[in-house]
Design a protein around this motif. Structure first.
Motif, PDB file in Angstrom:
ATOM      1  N   SER A  81      16.113   9.697  18.899  1.00  0.00           N
ATOM      2  CA  SER A  81      16.419   8.732  17.845  1.00  0.00           C
ATOM      3  C   SER A  81      17.463   9.304  16.892  1.00  0.00           C
ATOM      4  O   SER A  81      17.695  10.511  16.859  1.00  0.00           O
ATOM      5  CB  SER A  81      15.152   8.374  17.065  1.00  0.00           C
ATOM      6  OG  SER A  81      14.622   9.517  16.433  1.00  0.00           O
ATOM      7  N   LYS A  82      18.078   8.405  16.148  1.00  0.00           N
ATOM      8  CA  LYS A  82      18.986   8.795  15.068  1.00  0.00           C
ATOM      9  C   LYS A  82      18.955   7.705  14.006  1.00  0.00           C
ATOM     10  O   LYS A  82      18.722   6.535  14.305  1.00  0.00           O
ATOM     11  CB  LYS A  82      20.406   9.043  15.567  1.00  0.00           C
ATOM     12  CG  LYS A  82      21.124   7.832  16.161  1.00  0.00           C
ATOM     13  CD  LYS A  82      22.494   8.226  16.650  1.00  0.00           C
ATOM     14  CE  LYS A  82      23.204   7.101  17.372  1.00  0.00           C
ATOM     15  NZ  LYS A  82      24.537   7.499  17.835  1.00  0.00           N
ATOM     16  N   THR A 108      18.832  -6.558   0.939  1.00  0.00           N
ATOM     17  CA  THR A 108      19.801  -6.463   2.030  1.00  0.00           C
ATOM     18  C   THR A 108      19.448  -5.277   2.920  1.00  0.00           C
ATOM     19  O   THR A 108      18.725  -4.360   2.514  1.00  0.00           O
ATOM     20  CB  THR A 108      21.229  -6.283   1.477  1.00  0.00           C
ATOM     21  OG1 THR A 108      21.259  -5.112   0.651  1.00  0.00           O
ATOM     22  CG2 THR A 108      21.661  -7.488   0.655  1.00  0.00           C
ATOM     23  N   ASP A 109      19.982  -5.284   4.141  1.00  0.00           N
ATOM     24  CA  ASP A 109      19.712  -4.199   5.087  1.00  0.00           C
ATOM     25  C   ASP A 109      20.261  -2.880   4.543  1.00  0.00           C
ATOM     26  O   ASP A 109      21.340  -2.837   3.957  1.00  0.00           O
ATOM     27  CB  ASP A 109      20.346  -4.503   6.446  1.00  0.00           C
ATOM     28  CG  ASP A 109      19.662  -5.673   7.149  1.00  0.00           C
ATOM     29  OD1 ASP A 109      18.511  -5.988   6.788  1.00  0.00           O
ATOM     30  OD2 ASP A 109      20.279  -6.252   8.053  1.00  0.00           O
ATOM     31  N   LYS A 110      19.480  -1.821   4.746  1.00  0.00           N
ATOM     32  CA  LYS A 110      19.857  -0.506   4.230  1.00  0.00           C
ATOM     33  C   LYS A 110      20.137   0.486   5.352  1.00  0.00           C
ATOM     34  O   LYS A 110      21.182   1.101   5.405  1.00  0.00           O
ATOM     35  CB  LYS A 110      18.764   0.034   3.326  1.00  0.00           C
ATOM     36  CG  LYS A 110      19.077   1.388   2.741  1.00  0.00           C
ATOM     37  CD  LYS A 110      17.952   1.888   1.876  1.00  0.00           C
ATOM     38  CE  LYS A 110      18.297   3.284   1.369  1.00  0.00           C
ATOM     39  NZ  LYS A 110      17.159   3.894   0.709  1.00  0.00           N
ATOM     40  N   ASP A 111      19.160   0.673   6.240  1.00  0.00           N
ATOM     41  CA  ASP A 111      19.354   1.658   7.296  1.00  0.00           C
ATOM     42  C   ASP A 111      18.739   1.170   8.604  1.00  0.00           C
ATOM     43  O   ASP A 111      18.050   0.164   8.645  1.00  0.00           O
ATOM     44  CB  ASP A 111      18.786   3.024   6.904  1.00  0.00           C
ATOM     45  CG  ASP A 111      17.276   3.012   6.714  1.00  0.00           C
ATOM     46  OD1 ASP A 111      16.651   1.952   6.858  1.00  0.00           O
ATOM     47  OD2 ASP A 111      16.723   4.084   6.429  1.00  0.00           O
ATOM     48  N   GLN A 112      19.064   1.897   9.653  1.00  0.00           N
ATOM     49  CA  GLN A 112      18.544   1.545  10.972  1.00  0.00           C
ATOM     50  C   GLN A 112      18.204   2.815  11.733  1.00  0.00           C
ATOM     51  O   GLN A 112      18.814   3.854  11.528  1.00  0.00           O
ATOM     52  CB  GLN A 112      19.538   0.706  11.752  1.00  0.00           C
ATOM     53  CG  GLN A 112      20.875   1.369  11.993  1.00  0.00           C
ATOM     54  CD  GLN A 112      21.879   0.448  12.647  1.00  0.00           C
ATOM     55  OE1 GLN A 112      21.514  -0.423  13.421  1.00  0.00           O
ATOM     56  NE2 GLN A 112      23.144   0.640  12.341  1.00  0.00           N
ATOM     57  N   ILE A 113      17.206   2.689  12.570  1.00  0.00           N
ATOM     58  CA  ILE A 113      16.837   3.776  13.476  1.00  0.00           C
ATOM     59  C   ILE A 113      17.254   3.341  14.869  1.00  0.00           C
ATOM     60  O   ILE A 113      16.820   2.297  15.355  1.00  0.00           O
ATOM     61  CB  ILE A 113      15.326   4.062  13.425  1.00  0.00           C
ATOM     62  CG1 ILE A 113      14.926   4.504  12.020  1.00  0.00           C
ATOM     63  CG2 ILE A 113      14.946   5.118  14.463  1.00  0.00           C
ATOM     64  CD1 ILE A 113      13.438   4.617  11.815  1.00  0.00           C
ATOM     65  N   MET A 114      18.134   4.110  15.454  1.00  0.00           N
ATOM     66  CA  MET A 114      18.570   3.864  16.820  1.00  0.00           C
ATOM     67  C   MET A 114      17.689   4.718  17.717  1.00  0.00           C
ATOM     68  O   MET A 114      17.476   5.895  17.441  1.00  0.00           O
ATOM     69  CB  MET A 114      20.035   4.263  17.002  1.00  0.00           C
ATOM     70  CG  MET A 114      20.985   3.674  15.982  1.00  0.00           C
ATOM     71  SD  MET A 114      21.146   1.899  16.109  1.00  0.00           S
ATOM     72  CE  MET A 114      21.966   1.760  17.668  1.00  0.00           C
ATOM     73  N   ARG A 115      17.159   4.110  18.787  1.00  0.00           N
ATOM     74  CA  ARG A 115      16.290   4.837  19.715  1.00  0.00           C
ATOM     75  C   ARG A 115      16.871   4.766  21.122  1.00  0.00           C
ATOM     76  O   ARG A 115      17.420   3.745  21.515  1.00  0.00           O
ATOM     77  CB  ARG A 115      14.881   4.248  19.708  1.00  0.00           C
ATOM     78  CG  ARG A 115      14.208   4.411  18.358  1.00  0.00           C
ATOM     79  CD  ARG A 115      12.741   4.059  18.352  1.00  0.00           C
ATOM     80  NE  ARG A 115      11.972   4.527  19.481  1.00  0.00           N
ATOM     81  CZ  ARG A 115      11.454   5.753  19.587  1.00  0.00           C
ATOM     82  NH1 ARG A 115      11.646   6.625  18.653  1.00  0.00           N
ATOM     83  NH2 ARG A 115      10.744   6.084  20.643  1.00  0.00           N
ATOM     84  N   ALA A 116      16.715   5.844  21.849  1.00  0.00           N
ATOM     85  CA  ALA A 116      17.118   5.891  23.251  1.00  0.00           C
ATOM     86  C   ALA A 116      15.929   6.415  24.053  1.00  0.00           C
ATOM     87  O   ALA A 116      15.251   7.354  23.635  1.00  0.00           O
ATOM     88  CB  ALA A 116      18.316   6.809  23.441  1.00  0.00           C
ATOM     89  N   SER A 117      15.663   5.777  25.178  1.00  0.00           N
ATOM     90  CA  SER A 117      14.590   6.210  26.075  1.00  0.00           C
ATOM     91  C   SER A 117      15.176   6.380  27.467  1.00  0.00           C
ATOM     92  O   SER A 117      15.867   5.479  27.955  1.00  0.00           O
ATOM     93  CB  SER A 117      13.474   5.167  26.127  1.00  0.00           C
ATOM     94  OG  SER A 117      12.960   4.941  24.843  1.00  0.00           O
TER      95      SER A 117
END
Length: 177
Positions: A81-82, A108-117
């Motif tokens: 993740s990042k 409003t949107d602040k941050d996101q977690i990107m996930r890779a599997s």
């Protein structure tokens, strides 16, 4: 003992009620999009060396800015993740206009977690190939920490770029460079 009998009777009744729920006939049927998505997310490599494939995958994810969360070589699984900003200028402008027009505060949107599997598995008649499947997801949170979006990324370009880089990484790993 009476209390225990009531608890057992209650649990039995609950199990009976839950067990009576019917499962829709198409509950386990995959949609045509599922097959297309799986094909986009999977590539086959001519090797039996799953450890080298997983090493190349982990290295590539780290090069892409991901942190490895879990890795289980025996199962052929890696999750990473990042965290990134999800601030959207258009969304910010709308929030200001809403506030100016007396509509109050709009988070409003602040941050996101990107996930890779990543999942690997041997394939082929003699298990002479290694299939690699990767999926990318994102979870977006607003200023209050509330989840505003959860989605699997299905842009073919993302997957094509990943597998192009992975092919190079596997080559370098095989050459021990």
């Amino acid at each position: 003992m009476r209390k225990a009998g009531k608890i057992i009777a209650s649990l039995s009744l609950l199990a009976f009620i839950v067990g009576c729920e019917t499962i829709p006939k198409d509950a386990l049927t995959l949609s045509p999009e599922s097959l297309a998505d799986r094909q986009m997310q999977t590539r086959k490599y001519e090797t039996k060396d799953e450890a080298k494939i997983l090493t190349a995958c982990a290295g590539l994810l780290q090069d892409m800015g991901f942190n490895i969360d879990e890795s289980e070589t025996k199962l052929g699984v890696i999750t990473a993740s990042k965290r990134r900003s999800a601030v959207n200028a258009g969304q910010q402008v709308v929030a200001v206009f809403v506030a100016l027009l007396g509509g109050g505060y709009m988070p409003t949107d602040k941050d996101q977690i990107m996930r890779a599997s990543i999942v690997t598995r041997p394939v082929g008649e003699l298990k002479e190939y290694m299939a690699v499947r990767v999926t990318f997801q994102r979870i977006v949170r607003d200023e209050n920490g509330k989840i505003t979006k959860q989605e699997t990324l299905n842009d073919p370009e993302i997957y094509q770029k990943f597998f192009d880089k992975l092919s190079k990484a596997i080559f370098l790993e095989a050459q021990e460079i």
